[in-house]
Write a protein that holds these residues in place. Structure first.
Motif, PDB file in Angstrom:
ATOM      1  N   GLN A 258      -4.212   9.720  -5.977  1.00  0.00           N
ATOM      2  CA  GLN A 258      -4.014   8.744  -7.179  1.00  0.00           C
ATOM      3  C   GLN A 258      -4.243   9.277  -8.589  1.00  0.00           C
TER       4      GLN A 258
ATOM      5  N   VAL B 253       0.520   9.867  -2.377  1.00  0.00           N
ATOM      6  CA  VAL B 253      -0.714   8.848  -2.636  1.00  0.00           C
ATOM      7  C   VAL B 253      -0.273   7.825  -1.466  1.00  0.00           C
TER       8      VAL B 253
ATOM      9  N   SER C  37      -2.894   6.502   1.296  1.00  0.00           N
ATOM     10  CA  SER C  37      -3.441   5.192   1.667  1.00  0.00           C
ATOM     11  C   SER C  37      -3.196   4.785   2.937  1.00  0.00           C
TER      12      SER C  37
END
Length: 172
Positions: free
Chosen positions: A17, A155, A159
């Protein structure tokens, strides 16, 4: 003890991120530069339009005065004079509108840059980096917005890995 790798996956997602944020920052700077360049060249175009309309107005006024003198001696009809007068009025109105638009654009450029539009830029301009690029694929893949999107995809993947790691067994 082992907790299913969730902390490690969360750390990787956080790092991804941060990297995505940095790439988006670069993309935003490039977009701002692109927008400012477009704004500047649009202002130059408006300035050229004002110049052209100024010439048109002066030609129309000259034509009107010639027709007016011809009407006075009876060599032209009064309607010719009225048509030329309407053309002069139209040219004046177009010029006034173009001047207002140019001033608005000039103020926008000054507001965006903090510099007077009539100031001289003393920064030397180098060769365009586009001349160094060899193929379209390289150009597309090196665009900051494309890099940011690729990192955003990573990202999202991290996740998903972090969420998946939360479901792995843990040992305490």
């Amino acid at each position: 003890l082992y907790k299913g790798g969730r902390e490690y996956a969360l750390l990787r997602a956080a790092n991804a991120q941060v990297e995505a944020g940095q790439a988006k920052s670069v993309a935003a700077k490039v977009k701002a530069a692109r927008d400012l360049t477009a704004m500047f060249f649009n202002t130059l175009g408006a300035q050229a339009e004002v110049s052209a309309l100024t010439d048109l107005r002066s030609l129309s006024e000259r034509r009107y005065s010639e027709i007016k003198s011809r009407v006075a001696i009876g060599r032209s009809r009064a309607t010719d004079g009225l048509g030329a007068e309407a053309q002069v009025s139209s040219a004046r109105a177009q010029l006034d509108a173009a001047k207002i638009q140019f001033e608005s654009m000039r103020r926008s450029v000054e507001s965006a840059t903090g510099l007077k539009v009539d100031s001289v830029c003393d920064v030397p301009l180098g060769e365009s980096p586009l001349a160094e690029w060899q193929d379209v694929r390289t150009k597309v893949l090196s665009r900051p917005d494309m890099i940011a999107e690729r990192i955003a995809l990573n990202v999202a993947g991290e996740s998903v890995n972090a969420a998946r790691a939360g479901h792995l067994p843990s040992f305490d």
